[in-house]
Write a protein that holds these residues in place. Structure first.
Motif, PDB file in Angstrom:
ATOM      1  N   HIS A  44      16.855  52.644  88.033  1.00  0.00           N
ATOM      2  CA  HIS A  44      16.042  52.109  86.939  1.00  0.00           C
ATOM      3  C   HIS A  44      15.119  53.200  86.374  1.00  0.00           C
ATOM      4  CE1 HIS A  44      12.932  49.477  85.083  1.00  0.00           C
ATOM      5  NE2 HIS A  44      14.029  48.854  84.675  1.00  0.00           N
ATOM      6  N   GLY A  48      15.321  55.025  82.620  1.00  0.00           N
ATOM      7  CA  GLY A  48      14.176  55.029  81.723  1.00  0.00           C
ATOM      8  C   GLY A  48      13.736  56.422  81.306  1.00  0.00           C
ATOM      9  N   ARG A  54      16.615  53.190  75.652  1.00  0.00           N
ATOM     10  CA  ARG A  54      16.014  52.120  74.851  1.00  0.00           C
ATOM     11  C   ARG A  54      15.520  51.015  75.768  1.00  0.00           C
ATOM     12  NH1 ARG A  54      20.488  54.139  73.461  1.00  0.00           N
ATOM     13  NH2 ARG A  54      21.854  52.501  74.189  1.00  0.00           N
ATOM     14  N   ALA A  55      14.228  50.668  75.645  1.00  0.00           N
ATOM     15  CA  ALA A  55      13.640  49.603  76.461  1.00  0.00           C
ATOM     16  C   ALA A  55      14.023  48.255  75.870  1.00  0.00           C
ATOM     17  CB  ALA A  55      12.128  49.749  76.517  1.00  0.00           C
ATOM     18  N   MET A  56      14.421  47.339  76.740  1.00  0.00           N
ATOM     19  CA  MET A  56      14.731  45.965  76.339  1.00  0.00           C
ATOM     20  C   MET A  56      13.920  45.048  77.243  1.00  0.00           C
ATOM     21  SD  MET A  56      18.833  46.332  75.884  1.00  0.00           S
ATOM     22  CE  MET A  56      19.075  47.635  77.076  1.00  0.00           C
ATOM     23  N   GLN A  57      13.162  44.143  76.638  1.00  0.00           N
ATOM     24  CA  GLN A  57      12.261  43.298  77.413  1.00  0.00           C
ATOM     25  C   GLN A  57      12.925  41.985  77.786  1.00  0.00           C
ATOM     26  OE1 GLN A  57       9.192  44.493  78.385  1.00  0.00           O
ATOM     27  NE2 GLN A  57       9.243  42.729  79.724  1.00  0.00           N
ATOM     28  N   GLY A  60      11.659  41.700  82.979  1.00  0.00           N
ATOM     29  CA  GLY A  60      11.029  43.007  83.136  1.00  0.00           C
ATOM     30  C   GLY A  60      11.723  43.921  82.146  1.00  0.00           C
ATOM     31  N   VAL A  61      11.419  45.182  82.167  1.00  0.00           N
ATOM     32  CA  VAL A  61      12.071  46.115  81.245  1.00  0.00           C
ATOM     33  C   VAL A  61      13.449  46.491  81.794  1.00  0.00           C
ATOM     34  CG1 VAL A  61      11.976  48.422  80.219  1.00  0.00           C
ATOM     35  CG2 VAL A  61       9.905  47.058  80.402  1.00  0.00           C
ATOM     36  N   SER A  62      14.453  46.419  80.951  1.00  0.00           N
ATOM     37  CA  SER A  62      15.784  46.952  81.243  1.00  0.00           C
ATOM     38  C   SER A  62      15.968  48.144  80.324  1.00  0.00           C
ATOM     39  CB  SER A  62      16.869  45.908  80.967  1.00  0.00           C
ATOM     40  OG  SER A  62      16.762  44.841  81.865  1.00  0.00           O
ATOM     41  N   TRP A  63      16.736  49.106  80.767  1.00  0.00           N
ATOM     42  CA  TRP A  63      16.956  50.313  79.973  1.00  0.00           C
ATOM     43  C   TRP A  63      18.389  50.390  79.490  1.00  0.00           C
ATOM     44  CZ3 TRP A  63      12.822  52.632  78.377  1.00  0.00           C
ATOM     45  CH2 TRP A  63      11.655  52.559  79.143  1.00  0.00           C
ATOM     46  N   ARG A  76      19.115  47.344  84.865  1.00  0.00           N
ATOM     47  CA  ARG A  76      18.024  46.389  85.060  1.00  0.00           C
ATOM     48  C   ARG A  76      17.568  46.422  86.507  1.00  0.00           C
ATOM     49  NH1 ARG A  76      19.894  41.454  87.392  1.00  0.00           N
ATOM     50  NH2 ARG A  76      22.154  41.363  87.396  1.00  0.00           N
TER      51      ARG A  76
END
Length: 132
Positions: A44, A48, A54-57, A60-63, A76
């Motif tokens: 993870h 990042g 690219r951050a995806m909310q 939690g944050v997934s990249w 994730r």
């Protein structure tokens, strides 16, 4: 089921490594790249830190990032939801749900159901019978 630490039960085309308490199961084509990534931390965190990530909310944050040999991937960090989320956070009983998710995805794909390809999962040793 893909048992913990049992390479003999891995699906065809997947490899496994265990490094300092971290278990990595991944498609063979990207295994060496991802093994190098976990040598410096978590998948993870690695995703990042990649250029163009690219951050995806969600929970939690997934990249979202590109992975040579696999194309675009989403990385994730698994977390619990619901009422006990504050207590359990990202801890799961070994072997966690990751091997089960890989097994289900492969079964769905073989039945002709469009589902994302599981490129890899990593579990990290925690306390006692728990992993992250």
């Amino acid at each position: 089921m893909i048992s913990p630490g049992s390479a003999g039960t891995l699906p065809a085309g997947y490899r496994e490594s265990v490094l300092r308490g971290t278990r990595l199961v991944s498609r063979a084509a990207v295994h060496d790249t991802l093994r190098a990534a976990i040598e410096t931390g978590t998948l993870h965190a690695w995703a990042g830190a990649r250029a163009g990530a690219r951050a995806m909310q969600g929970r939690g944050v997934s990249w979202g990032t590109d992975l040579d040999g696999a194309g675009p991937v989403v990385v994730r960090h698994s977390r619990h939801g619901g009422l006990l989320a504050a207590l359990t956070r990202d801890m799961f009983l070994v072997p966690s749900r990751a091997p089960h998710e890989l097994e289900v995805a492969l079964r769905l794909q073989s039945a002709g159901v469009a589902t994302p390809t599981v490129v890899a999962f990593a579990t990290y040793a925690a306390t006692g019978p728990l992993c992250r």
